[in-house]
Design a protein around this motif. Structure first.
Motif, PDB file in Angstrom:
ATOM      1  N   ILE A 122     -66.315   9.038  28.278  1.00  0.00           N
ATOM      2  CA  ILE A 122     -65.805   9.958  29.287  1.00  0.00           C
ATOM      3  C   ILE A 122     -65.446  11.280  28.608  1.00  0.00           C
ATOM      4  O   ILE A 122     -64.660  11.317  27.663  1.00  0.00           O
ATOM      5  N   GLY A 123     -66.014  12.373  29.114  1.00  0.00           N
ATOM      6  CA  GLY A 123     -65.841  13.666  28.452  1.00  0.00           C
ATOM      7  C   GLY A 123     -66.748  13.769  27.249  1.00  0.00           C
ATOM      8  O   GLY A 123     -66.335  14.187  26.165  1.00  0.00           O
ATOM      9  N   CYS A 124     -68.009  13.420  27.438  1.00  0.00           N
ATOM     10  CA  CYS A 124     -68.951  13.303  26.327  1.00  0.00           C
ATOM     11  C   CYS A 124     -69.417  14.642  25.779  1.00  0.00           C
ATOM     12  O   CYS A 124     -70.010  14.709  24.707  1.00  0.00           O
ATOM     13  N   TYR A 125     -69.201  15.726  26.516  1.00  0.00           N
ATOM     14  CA  TYR A 125     -69.645  17.076  26.161  1.00  0.00           C
ATOM     15  C   TYR A 125     -71.149  17.048  25.873  1.00  0.00           C
ATOM     16  O   TYR A 125     -71.929  16.647  26.729  1.00  0.00           O
ATOM     17  N   LYS A 126     -71.583  17.449  24.676  1.00  0.00           N
ATOM     18  CA  LYS A 126     -73.017  17.551  24.394  1.00  0.00           C
ATOM     19  C   LYS A 126     -73.615  16.293  23.779  1.00  0.00           C
ATOM     20  O   LYS A 126     -74.747  16.312  23.314  1.00  0.00           O
ATOM     21  N   GLY A 127     -72.862  15.196  23.789  1.00  0.00           N
ATOM     22  CA  GLY A 127     -73.425  13.894  23.456  1.00  0.00           C
ATOM     23  C   GLY A 127     -73.507  13.523  22.002  1.00  0.00           C
ATOM     24  O   GLY A 127     -74.115  12.501  21.653  1.00  0.00           O
ATOM     25  N   GLN A 128     -72.890  14.286  21.099  1.00  0.00           N
ATOM     26  CA  GLN A 128     -73.042  14.002  19.670  1.00  0.00           C
ATOM     27  C   GLN A 128     -72.470  12.640  19.281  1.00  0.00           C
ATOM     28  O   GLN A 128     -73.039  11.944  18.439  1.00  0.00           O
ATOM     29  N   PHE A 129     -71.346  12.254  19.895  1.00  0.00           N
ATOM     30  CA  PHE A 129     -70.741  10.965  19.559  1.00  0.00           C
ATOM     31  C   PHE A 129     -71.668   9.813  19.928  1.00  0.00           C
ATOM     32  O   PHE A 129     -71.955   8.932  19.106  1.00  0.00           O
TER      33      PHE A 129
END
Length: 410
Positions: A122-129
């Protein structure tokens, strides 16, 4: 330096209770309207000047007198987010690669990344994680930032990696997640209780929920931006975080406070919807924090007083720290004499103005002769980096003013 235009500060006083940008709310944890104000800033301007609409609001932090939670009220509306944070993005940036690697290692140590599991960020932003997780993991990332989701889907989207732009309170999924992660998201949400309740409905009985937020107990720092960040909707303590997750149908099974910064990480499991006793000691905790914050202001003022005769200043930084300097210190009070320019490495700010002061690319400082002019580094975490850049440009140390003797990572 010959082509720059020095400006005096543009002062506009008054309060900014713009109903378009903000909306009043009850306590985000217990829903009480019984609260008192504990801290605030009037007419706080977010980032650069806007020629068509003033991006200013009154920042008011309140403490609930029922459960003692500390929160922003009024909170930002959806329109407020759009205008006030348009130069930062709704997600305020992404986590560093170091932090992502640490987070993944922590999950692996607890056997929470088994092959075939479904992770919801949740709140992944640009998906790097999610992109850095093992390939055997099925991943879904959700964020309200449309541009960030488009980027994530184009860079990492696949049969096992999917990214969705959706409201956290209303989102739906085709499969139940085994692990839900929320790294420094909950403090930014206007309705954190409703979001956690929604996640409880999406979960199964074995789902684990990982939440990480900054907490007040570890929030003391010498940074005048302080723990009461203007970007945060709720300022959690250990007690208020525990009360929130319990009311939402979760129970904390493991808690770890980060050794190197103020994050508190908890692993939760589904539980009944429970009431948790309020903690009056959060009152004294708030005052303890504020006393530390005022001491940070004293230290900064003492530094600025050593340079009060300088009337031409170059400010490195067109962000929140400079606005806090304006709001809380004497740096901009010598209005009849002082003139300023600002430099900032963010291309989105270059060529614009902050409170009438021109913003330039830092390259204008290369090989310049400053004379009696000084450069103020208006940044906390980036102060050492900026100072080294200036030295590498050939700027004399006597022309560089730093506000912090030491930097705490937080």
């Amino acid at each position: 330096m010959d082509n720059i235009k020095w400006e005096k500060l543009n002062i506009i006083s008054g309060e900014y209770t713009n109903p378009i940008f903000t909306c009043h709310r009850p306590c985000p944890i217990c829903n009480s309207i019984n609260a008192k104000s504990v801290w605030g800033l009037n007419g706080f301007q977010f980032f650069t000047d806007n020629p068509t609409i003033e991006k200013k609001v009154d920042i008011k932090v309140q403490q609930c007198m029922n459960c003692y939670a500390i929160y922003l009220n009024p909170a930002y509306s959806q329109i407020g987010f759009k205008y006030l944070f348009d130069e930062a993005g709704c997600s305020y940036g992404s986590r560093s690669s170091f932090r992502v690697n640490e987070e993944i290692g922590w999950l692996k140590q607890r056997n929470l990344l088994k092959p075939g599991l479904h992770v919801l960020d949740i709140g992944c932003y640009k998906g790097q994680f999610l992109a850095a997780l093992p390939e055997e993991i099925i991943c879904t990332g959700v964020d309200i930032d449309h541009n960030a989701i488009e980027y994530a889907q184009s860079q990492y989207g696949s049969t096992r990696l999917n990214f969705i732009c959706a409201d956290f309170e209303k989102m739906d999924l085709e499969i139940q997640p085994d692990l839900i992660t929320m790294y420094h998201v909950l403090e930014h949400l206007p309705n954190p209780l409703e979001v956690l309740k929604r996640l409880r409905l999406l979960a199964n009985d074995r789902t684990k929920l990982l939440i990480e937020v900054p907490i007040l107990e570890n929030g003391s720092t010498n940074d005048i931006n302080g723990f009461f960040s203007v970007q945060h909707m709720t300022h959690f303590s250990r007690n208020s975080l525990n009360k929130l997750v319990s009311l939402a149908g979760w129970q904390i099974r493991e808690k770890q406070e980060q050794a190197d910064y103020n994050g508190c990480r908890v692993i939760c499991e589904p539980d009944g919807f429970r009431q948790v006793d309020s903690a009056p000691n959060d009152l004294s905790l708030c005052y303890k924090y504020l006393s530390n914050w005022y001491q940070a202001l004293v230290d900064v003022e003492d530094t600025l007083a050593k340079h009060q005769e300088c009337n031409k200043w170059i400010i490195w930084g067109a962000g929140l720290h400079t606005e806090v300097l304006y709001q809380t210190t004497s740096f901009f009070t010598n209005l009849k004499k002082r003139e300023y320019i600002i430099v900032d490495s963010d291309p989105q700010k270059q060529g614009k103005k902050w409170r009438g002061i021109n913003i330039y690319n830092p390259n204008i400082l290369k090989d310049c002769i400053l004379g009696d002019r000084k450069i103020l580094i208006s940044s906390y975490g980036s102060q050492p980096i900026i100072e080294q850049i200036l030295i590498n440009m050939g700027i004399n140390q006597e022309n560089i003013v730093t506000l912090y003797k030491q930097i705490k990572v937080y």
